[in-house]
Each structure stands twice: as structure tokens, then as C-alpha cells.
Write a protein that holds these residues in place. Structure first.
Motif, PDB file in Angstrom:
ATOM      1  N   THR A 116       0.833  -1.214   0.000  1.00  0.00           N
ATOM      2  CA  THR A 116       0.000   0.000   0.000  1.00  0.00           C
ATOM      3  C   THR A 116       0.861   1.256   0.000  1.00  0.00           C
ATOM      4  OG1 THR A 116      -1.708  -1.182   1.243  1.00  0.00           O
ATOM      5  CG2 THR A 116      -1.848   1.223   1.206  1.00  0.00           C
ATOM      6  N   LYS A 117       1.886   1.294   0.870  1.00  0.00           N
ATOM      7  CA  LYS A 117       2.775   2.453   0.918  1.00  0.00           C
ATOM      8  C   LYS A 117       3.535   2.621  -0.397  1.00  0.00           C
ATOM      9  CE  LYS A 117       3.559   2.650   5.925  1.00  0.00           C
ATOM     10  NZ  LYS A 117       4.570   2.477   7.014  1.00  0.00           N
ATOM     11  N   ASN A 118       3.966   1.502  -0.993  1.00  0.00           N
ATOM     12  CA  ASN A 118       4.677   1.572  -2.272  1.00  0.00           C
ATOM     13  C   ASN A 118       3.804   2.179  -3.364  1.00  0.00           C
ATOM     14  OD1 ASN A 118       6.996   0.469  -1.227  1.00  0.00           O
ATOM     15  ND2 ASN A 118       6.647  -1.583  -2.031  1.00  0.00           N
ATOM     16  N   ILE A 119       2.542   1.757  -3.404  1.00  0.00           N
ATOM     17  CA  ILE A 119       1.635   2.267  -4.440  1.00  0.00           C
ATOM     18  C   ILE A 119       1.359   3.750  -4.220  1.00  0.00           C
ATOM     19  CG2 ILE A 119      -0.732   2.137  -5.331  1.00  0.00           C
ATOM     20  CD1 ILE A 119      -0.575  -0.895  -4.963  1.00  0.00           C
ATOM     21  N   PHE A 120       1.122   4.157  -2.978  1.00  0.00           N
ATOM     22  CA  PHE A 120       0.914   5.581  -2.686  1.00  0.00           C
ATOM     23  C   PHE A 120       2.162   6.390  -3.024  1.00  0.00           C
ATOM     24  CE2 PHE A 120      -2.868   4.474  -0.212  1.00  0.00           C
ATOM     25  CZ  PHE A 120      -3.685   5.560  -0.480  1.00  0.00           C
ATOM     26  N   ALA A 121       3.337   5.836  -2.678  1.00  0.00           N
ATOM     27  CA  ALA A 121       4.596   6.547  -2.955  1.00  0.00           C
ATOM     28  C   ALA A 121       4.823   6.720  -4.443  1.00  0.00           C
ATOM     29  CB  ALA A 121       5.770   5.789  -2.333  1.00  0.00           C
ATOM     30  N   ALA A 122       4.350   5.752  -5.245  1.00  0.00           N
ATOM     31  CA  ALA A 122       4.504   5.841  -6.700  1.00  0.00           C
ATOM     32  C   ALA A 122       3.403   6.681  -7.336  1.00  0.00           C
ATOM     33  CB  ALA A 122       4.499   4.432  -7.305  1.00  0.00           C
ATOM     34  N   ALA A 123       2.170   6.569  -6.795  1.00  0.00           N
ATOM     35  CA  ALA A 123       1.019   7.219  -7.427  1.00  0.00           C
ATOM     36  C   ALA A 123       0.932   8.716  -7.127  1.00  0.00           C
ATOM     37  CB  ALA A 123      -0.278   6.526  -6.994  1.00  0.00           C
ATOM     38  N   LEU A 124       1.310   9.132  -5.920  1.00  0.00           N
ATOM     39  CA  LEU A 124       1.156  10.547  -5.553  1.00  0.00           C
ATOM     40  C   LEU A 124       2.017  11.481  -6.404  1.00  0.00           C
ATOM     41  CD1 LEU A 124       0.756  10.375  -1.668  1.00  0.00           C
ATOM     42  CD2 LEU A 124      -0.992  10.930  -3.367  1.00  0.00           C
ATOM     43  N   ALA A 147      -3.223   8.367 -12.854  1.00  0.00           N
ATOM     44  CA  ALA A 147      -2.053   8.406 -11.974  1.00  0.00           C
ATOM     45  C   ALA A 147      -1.995   7.176 -11.067  1.00  0.00           C
ATOM     46  CB  ALA A 147      -2.070   9.676 -11.131  1.00  0.00           C
ATOM     47  N   MET A 148      -3.144   6.772 -10.538  1.00  0.00           N
ATOM     48  CA  MET A 148      -3.185   5.572  -9.681  1.00  0.00           C
ATOM     49  C   MET A 148      -2.795   4.322 -10.460  1.00  0.00           C
ATOM     50  SD  MET A 148      -6.726   6.288  -7.603  1.00  0.00           S
ATOM     51  CE  MET A 148      -7.167   7.986  -7.192  1.00  0.00           C
ATOM     52  N   ASN A 149      -3.316   4.214 -11.669  1.00  0.00           N
ATOM     53  CA  ASN A 149      -2.989   3.050 -12.508  1.00  0.00           C
ATOM     54  C   ASN A 149      -1.509   3.007 -12.862  1.00  0.00           C
ATOM     55  OD1 ASN A 149      -5.484   1.700 -12.795  1.00  0.00           O
ATOM     56  ND2 ASN A 149      -6.187   3.214 -14.245  1.00  0.00           N
ATOM     57  N   GLU A 150      -0.990   4.152 -13.326  1.00  0.00           N
ATOM     58  CA  GLU A 150       0.414   4.191 -13.742  1.00  0.00           C
ATOM     59  C   GLU A 150       1.363   4.051 -12.555  1.00  0.00           C
ATOM     60  OE1 GLU A 150       1.644   4.315 -17.048  1.00  0.00           O
ATOM     61  OE2 GLU A 150      -0.442   3.705 -17.231  1.00  0.00           O
ATOM     62  N   GLY A 151       0.935   4.549 -11.383  1.00  0.00           N
ATOM     63  CA  GLY A 151       1.754   4.402 -10.190  1.00  0.00           C
ATOM     64  C   GLY A 151       1.811   2.964  -9.706  1.00  0.00           C
ATOM     65  N   GLY A 152       0.704   2.245  -9.834  1.00  0.00           N
ATOM     66  CA  GLY A 152       0.658   0.858  -9.371  1.00  0.00           C
ATOM     67  C   GLY A 152       1.189  -0.152 -10.361  1.00  0.00           C
ATOM     68  N   SER A 153       1.223   0.200 -11.644  1.00  0.00           N
ATOM     69  CA  SER A 153       1.619  -0.751 -12.689  1.00  0.00           C
ATOM     70  C   SER A 153       3.019  -1.347 -12.497  1.00  0.00           C
ATOM     71  CB  SER A 153       1.513  -0.075 -14.067  1.00  0.00           C
ATOM     72  OG  SER A 153       1.854  -0.982 -15.092  1.00  0.00           O
ATOM     73  N   PRO A 154       4.072  -0.538 -12.211  1.00  0.00           N
ATOM     74  CA  PRO A 154       5.403  -1.137 -12.029  1.00  0.00           C
ATOM     75  C   PRO A 154       5.466  -2.125 -10.860  1.00  0.00           C
ATOM     76  CG  PRO A 154       5.567   1.250 -12.293  1.00  0.00           C
ATOM     77  CD  PRO A 154       4.124   0.934 -12.110  1.00  0.00           C
ATOM     78  N   ILE A 155       4.667  -1.872  -9.811  1.00  0.00           N
ATOM     79  CA  ILE A 155       4.660  -2.764  -8.645  1.00  0.00           C
ATOM     80  C   ILE A 155       4.024  -4.100  -9.013  1.00  0.00           C
ATOM     81  CG2 ILE A 155       3.751  -3.016  -6.282  1.00  0.00           C
ATOM     82  CD1 ILE A 155       3.939   0.162  -6.237  1.00  0.00           C
ATOM     83  N   LEU A 156       2.938  -4.052  -9.796  1.00  0.00           N
ATOM     84  CA  LEU A 156       2.328  -5.288 -10.303  1.00  0.00           C
ATOM     85  C   LEU A 156       3.319  -6.069 -11.166  1.00  0.00           C
ATOM     86  CD1 LEU A 156      -1.194  -3.965 -11.386  1.00  0.00           C
ATOM     87  CD2 LEU A 156      -0.794  -5.724  -9.667  1.00  0.00           C
ATOM     88  N   ARG A 176      -1.541  -9.803  -5.786  1.00  0.00           N
ATOM     89  CA  ARG A 176      -2.951  -9.742  -5.383  1.00  0.00           C
ATOM     90  C   ARG A 176      -3.220  -8.518  -4.509  1.00  0.00           C
ATOM     91  NH1 ARG A 176      -3.291 -15.365  -5.051  1.00  0.00           N
ATOM     92  NH2 ARG A 176      -2.395 -15.246  -2.962  1.00  0.00           N
ATOM     93  N   LYS A 177      -2.318  -8.265  -3.558  1.00  0.00           N
ATOM     94  CA  LYS A 177      -2.483  -7.117  -2.658  1.00  0.00           C
ATOM     95  C   LYS A 177      -2.458  -5.818  -3.463  1.00  0.00           C
ATOM     96  CE  LYS A 177      -2.675  -4.963   1.342  1.00  0.00           C
ATOM     97  NZ  LYS A 177      -1.553  -4.965   2.297  1.00  0.00           N
ATOM     98  N   ALA A 178      -1.551  -5.729  -4.431  1.00  0.00           N
ATOM     99  CA  ALA A 178      -1.469  -4.526  -5.269  1.00  0.00           C
ATOM    100  C   ALA A 178      -2.760  -4.328  -6.064  1.00  0.00           C
ATOM    101  CB  ALA A 178      -0.270  -4.623  -6.208  1.00  0.00           C
ATOM    102  N   MET A 179      -3.322  -5.418  -6.580  1.00  0.00           N
ATOM    103  CA  MET A 179      -4.584  -5.334  -7.326  1.00  0.00           C
ATOM    104  C   MET A 179      -5.699  -4.794  -6.428  1.00  0.00           C
ATOM    105  SD  MET A 179      -4.299  -8.970  -9.373  1.00  0.00           S
ATOM    106  CE  MET A 179      -6.047  -9.057  -9.741  1.00  0.00           C
ATOM    107  N   ILE A 180      -5.755  -5.287  -5.186  1.00  0.00           N
ATOM    108  CA  ILE A 180      -6.803  -4.854  -4.247  1.00  0.00           C
ATOM    109  C   ILE A 180      -6.626  -3.375  -3.891  1.00  0.00           C
ATOM    110  CG2 ILE A 180      -7.684  -5.146  -1.894  1.00  0.00           C
ATOM    111  CD1 ILE A 180      -6.951  -8.160  -2.191  1.00  0.00           C
ATOM    112  N   VAL A 181      -5.380  -2.973  -3.622  1.00  0.00           N
ATOM    113  CA  VAL A 181      -5.112  -1.578  -3.236  1.00  0.00           C
ATOM    114  C   VAL A 181      -5.449  -0.622  -4.376  1.00  0.00           C
ATOM    115  CG1 VAL A 181      -3.308   0.073  -2.585  1.00  0.00           C
ATOM    116  CG2 VAL A 181      -3.364  -2.179  -1.515  1.00  0.00           C
ATOM    117  N   ILE A 182      -4.974  -0.946  -5.584  1.00  0.00           N
ATOM    118  CA  ILE A 182      -5.256  -0.085  -6.748  1.00  0.00           C
ATOM    119  C   ILE A 182      -6.759   0.006  -6.980  1.00  0.00           C
ATOM    120  CG2 ILE A 182      -4.997   0.151  -9.256  1.00  0.00           C
ATOM    121  CD1 ILE A 182      -2.247  -1.283  -8.923  1.00  0.00           C
ATOM    122  N   GLY A 183      -7.445  -1.152  -6.958  1.00  0.00           N
ATOM    123  CA  GLY A 183      -8.891  -1.164  -7.168  1.00  0.00           C
ATOM    124  C   GLY A 183      -9.640  -0.369  -6.122  1.00  0.00           C
TER     125      GLY A 183
END
Length: 454
Positions: free
Chosen positions: A12-20, A294-303, A316-323
């Protein structure tokens, strides 16, 4: 330069750090696009004509952007998957292949554009009067094709290495420079439309210079042109990059197709006022979709990285957080659109008659907007996990197979008039978005479950 560790720490923190940072960059870019139109519209005596003429160049801008994303957004997930597999040499080769294709295609597109600029503008509907403004703008803009494509196409490789703040800066530099240079060249130097184009090219050069400096000097994995003896080995990578990037490429081009079709039907069923209504609706959509992108592009590298590293639980966790992020944001914006449509419309126009006609149209167009999230989430997962065929199929399904036919069928066959045009979008959201999301769940989740066994 601080880098996000995709493999460890909270997903979750990784996705926020990438998406913001991505969100900040996209908002700056959106702000530039809006303010740029305001500057051009205020050119003394010719502002309205100049704004319309520059609008005629928009399909060329879309094509250039689409080709940059074809190689950038197509290569970055493959790059991340290879990094997750600890195949850094292969990852670098993929990045170098994308970079070489971006540069080569930029030169080709620039030459074609410069040679055929006038007939292209006439094809797009430019009158003799409009050509006075559109032709010089396009000729100058095309000179910046190479830096524009480098800035757009190579930025995903910065984010894919975890340098999200740097990725933000590369976009922000160009956007802020453009905001400052536009009034200088347009009004102070008195160059009008030519000044707007010159400011854009200079800003693109600044962004591209920053991207190249970082990727050649500072990044963990550095970029360069392919060497002659590497070409044959790169053919396979090039095919994979193009096939994966085709989904986004098609989506951008079909957006233009849908816009042309909608305007065509609205001009017949509602007249010129409804062309303006659709312009406002498109602007509102761009405004509310920017954070989703921005959320999609921020989460994509983590997926992509964790899929390559065979860490299904983190995927799976990344999919849930992004969704969850996208659904929560859209629920709020959907409520604003339904409850206070006039406030959003007045951001773009204060014309009372236009606002009155736009309110019911906006409510119709966004009636099932939350279902569009299902399409976004499904497409992001397919692209990030290298599911090329699924990504391409669902890009075509919603726009070409569903929206375009409905835009003609509902107004003409069902006699719904302009309402049919605006209601085609929510119908396609429910059908296309639902099918995309269900297919994603039925294909990806079993694969991740199987991955856990090995």
C-alpha cells in the motif's frame, strides 16, 4: 535519489509513494493544457479563430503521443517483469530497444508531418482562414516531435525503476516551463500562435533533456541506443513491446474516433450548441480521469515487478489496493457530478444557455461512470502482467465494438436524439467494463493461485 523498493515493505505504501508524484505531475500537465487554451483564446483580435485552428492540430498531437506510449508503456511493464526476475541485462536491453524505436519513429513521424502538414490540416477540416493559424503552429510543433516522444516514451522507465519523484519532475519541468513561456512568446514577443508553438517545443526539449540526463547518468539501469550487432537480437523484444503497447495505442486512437463520431451525430441531431456541450463533457472527463490514470500508472510497475519476481501475494495485494483507491475516488467524484454538475461545467463556461444544456447531458454521460473503473482496473492488470491479447481485445471492445455503433443506433434507430449519444457511454461502461473485469478475475486469479504452488 530515493527509490521505491517494489520487492519489500508495504504494498500500500509503495503504491501511494509511486502514485502521488504521478498525480501531481498529471495535474500540472492538465493545468497547463487548460491554461494554454486560455492564453491562445486571449490573443488580441484573433483569439477565437486561433483557438479553433490550434484545435485542428490536435489529431497530430494525439498520434505523436500514441506512438510514444506505444513504445514506452509497452516496454516499461516488460522491463519491470525482467527486473523482478533479476534479469537486469535483459531489462536494459528492453529499455534500449524501446528508446531506439522511440527515436526512430519520432524522426519518421516528423518528416511525414512536415511534408504532409497542409493536406492533413485540410483533411481535418481546416478552412483557408484557419490554415493561416493552424499551418505555422503545426510546422513548429512538429520540430519538437523527437523531444516530445522522448519525454513521454521514456518517462515510464524512470517510474519503473522506483524513481517516482524524478518521474514527476520530468513532467513538471515541461508543464511549468510552458506556463511561463506561453505568455512571454505569445504576448510580450507578439508571436501569437507561433509563440505558443515555440513555447511548447522549448518545454518539450527541457523535459526530454532531464529524462535523458537521468536515464544516462543517474538511474540504476542506464539507457543507450542499440548497437548495430544488437539489432537482430532485439527483434523479439521489439515485437513484444509493440504488441503490449498496442492496447494503449488503440485506446488513444479510438478515443479520437469516438470524438469524431459523437461530434458528427450531435451536429445533425442537436446542432453546433451540442458540439460545445460535448467539448465541456470531454473536459470534465479529462479532469476527473487524471487521478485515475495516476493511480494506474503508479501501481503498474509494482504489479509487473512482483509478477516477474513470482510473488503472487504481493500482486494480489497490489490489485486490491489499486482497485480500492480507484473505486473510492470515483465514488466521491461521481457524487459531485450527479449532485453538483453545474459547478463542474462552470469551470469551463459561464454561458447560461450552454450550462443549461450541459447539465442533463453530463448526468447522462456519467450515469454509470463507476463501472468504467472495472475497465481501468482490468486493463491495468492485463498490461502490467503482459497479457497482450486481453489488453488489446478489451481496448477495441468498448470503444469500437460498443460505443461507435451505439452512437449511431440509439439516436437514429431508437430516435433518442442527442440523449442517445450521451447514453451510449454508460451502456458501454456497464457492458465493456463488466466483461473486462470478470475476464481479468477469471484468468489472473487462477494463475496467481497456481504460482503459489511452485
Amino acid at each position: 535519489m530515493k527509490r521505491i523498493d517494489f520487492e519489500n515493505g508495504s504494498v500500500t505504501k509503495n503504491i501511494f509513494a509511486a502514485a502521488l508524484p504521478m498525480l501531481v505531475a498529471q495535474i500540472l500537465n492538465l493545468l497547463y493544457n487548460i491554461v494554454d487554451r486560455i492564453y491562445i483564446a486571449r490573443i488580441p483580435h484573433v483569439g477565437t479563430a486561433a483557438l479553433g485552428a490550434v484545435g485542428l492540430c490536435f489529431p497530430v498531437v494525439v498520434i505523436i503521443t500514441a506512438f510514444a506510449n506505444l513504445f514506452g508503456s509497452g516496454g516499461a511493464p516488460l522491463f519491470s517483469i525482467s527486473r523482478g526476475q533479476k534479469k537486469n541485462k535483459q531489462a536494459v536491453h528492453i529499455m534500449n530497444t524501446s528508446f531506439t524505436m522511440v527515436c526512430f519513429s519520432a524522426v519518421v513521424l516528423m518528416m511525414i508531418g512536415l511534408f504532409f502538414a497542409r493536406p492533413l490540416l485540410i483533411l481535418f477540416g481546416a478552412s483557408r482562414d484557419a490554415l493561416v493559424y493552424a499551418f505555422p503552429y503545426m510546422m513548429i510543433y512538429l520540430i519538437g516531435t523527437l523531444p516530445s516522444m522522448i519525454a513521454i516514451g521514456m518517462n515510464p522507465f524512470i517510474n519503473a525503476q522506483g524513481y517516482s519523484t524524478t518521474g514527476m519532475l520530468s513532467v513538471a519541468i515541461g508543464a511549468v516551463a510552458n506556463l511561463l513561456l506561453d505568455p512571454l512568446f505569445i504576448f510580450v514577443f507578439g508571436l501569437g500562435v507561433r509563440g505558443a508553438a515555440i513555447a511548447t517545443v522549448i518545454s518539450q526539449c527541457l523535459s526530454a533533456s532531464f529524462v535523458l540526463f537521468f536515464l544516462t547518468k543517474k538511474a540504476e539501469l542506464k539507457v543507450r541506443f542499440l548497437k548495430k550487432h544488437e539489432f537482430s537480437e532485439s527483434i523479439g523484444y521489439a515485437k513484444n513491446i509493440i504488441s503490449l503497447g498496442t492496447a494503449g495505442f488503440i485506446m488513444q486512437l479510438t478515443n479520437s474516433l469516438v470524438s469524431i463520431v459523437c461530434n458528427n451525430v450531435l451536429s445533425v441531431t442537436g446542432g453546433d450548441i451540442y458540439i460545445s456541450v460535448m467539448t465541456i463533457i470531454s473536459s470534465v472527463r479529462q479532469l476527473v480521469e487524471t487521478p485515475i490514470y495516476a493511480m494506474n500508472e503508479g501501481g503498474s510497475p509494482i504489479l509487473s515487478y512482483n509478477y516477474g519476481a513470482r510473488r503472487p501475494a504481493r500482486v494480489r495485494k497490489a490489485m486490491i489496493v489499486i482497485g480500492s483507491m480507484i473505486l473510492c475516488y470515483t465514488a466521491v467524484m461521481w457524487s459531485v457530478i450527479i449532485l453538483a454538475p453545474g459547478a463542474l461545467i462552470r469551470v469551463f463556461s459561464s454561458d447560461a444557455a450552454l450550462v443549461k444544456d450541459s447539465i442533463p447531458a453530463l448526468n447522462q454521460y456519467f450515469a454509470a461512470f463507476i463501472f468504467m473503473d472495472l475497465q481501468y482496473i482490468g486493463q491495468t492488470v492485463f498490461k502490467s502482467l503482459n497479457k497482450k491479447k486481453h489488453a488489446i481485445f478489451f481496448s477495441l471492445l468498448r470503444k469500437v465494438v460498443i460505443v461507435v455503433p451505439l452512437t449511431y443506433f440509439m439516436p437514429y434507430v431508437l430516435h433518442m436524439g442527442t440523449s442517445g449519444v450521451f447514453l451510449a457511454e454508460p451502456v458501454s461502461n456497464v457492458i465493456g467494463g463488466g466483461l473486462c473485469f470478470v475476464t481479468m478475475l477469471c484468468t489472473v486469479l487462477p494463475e496467481l493461485k497456481q504460482m503459489e504452488k511452485f
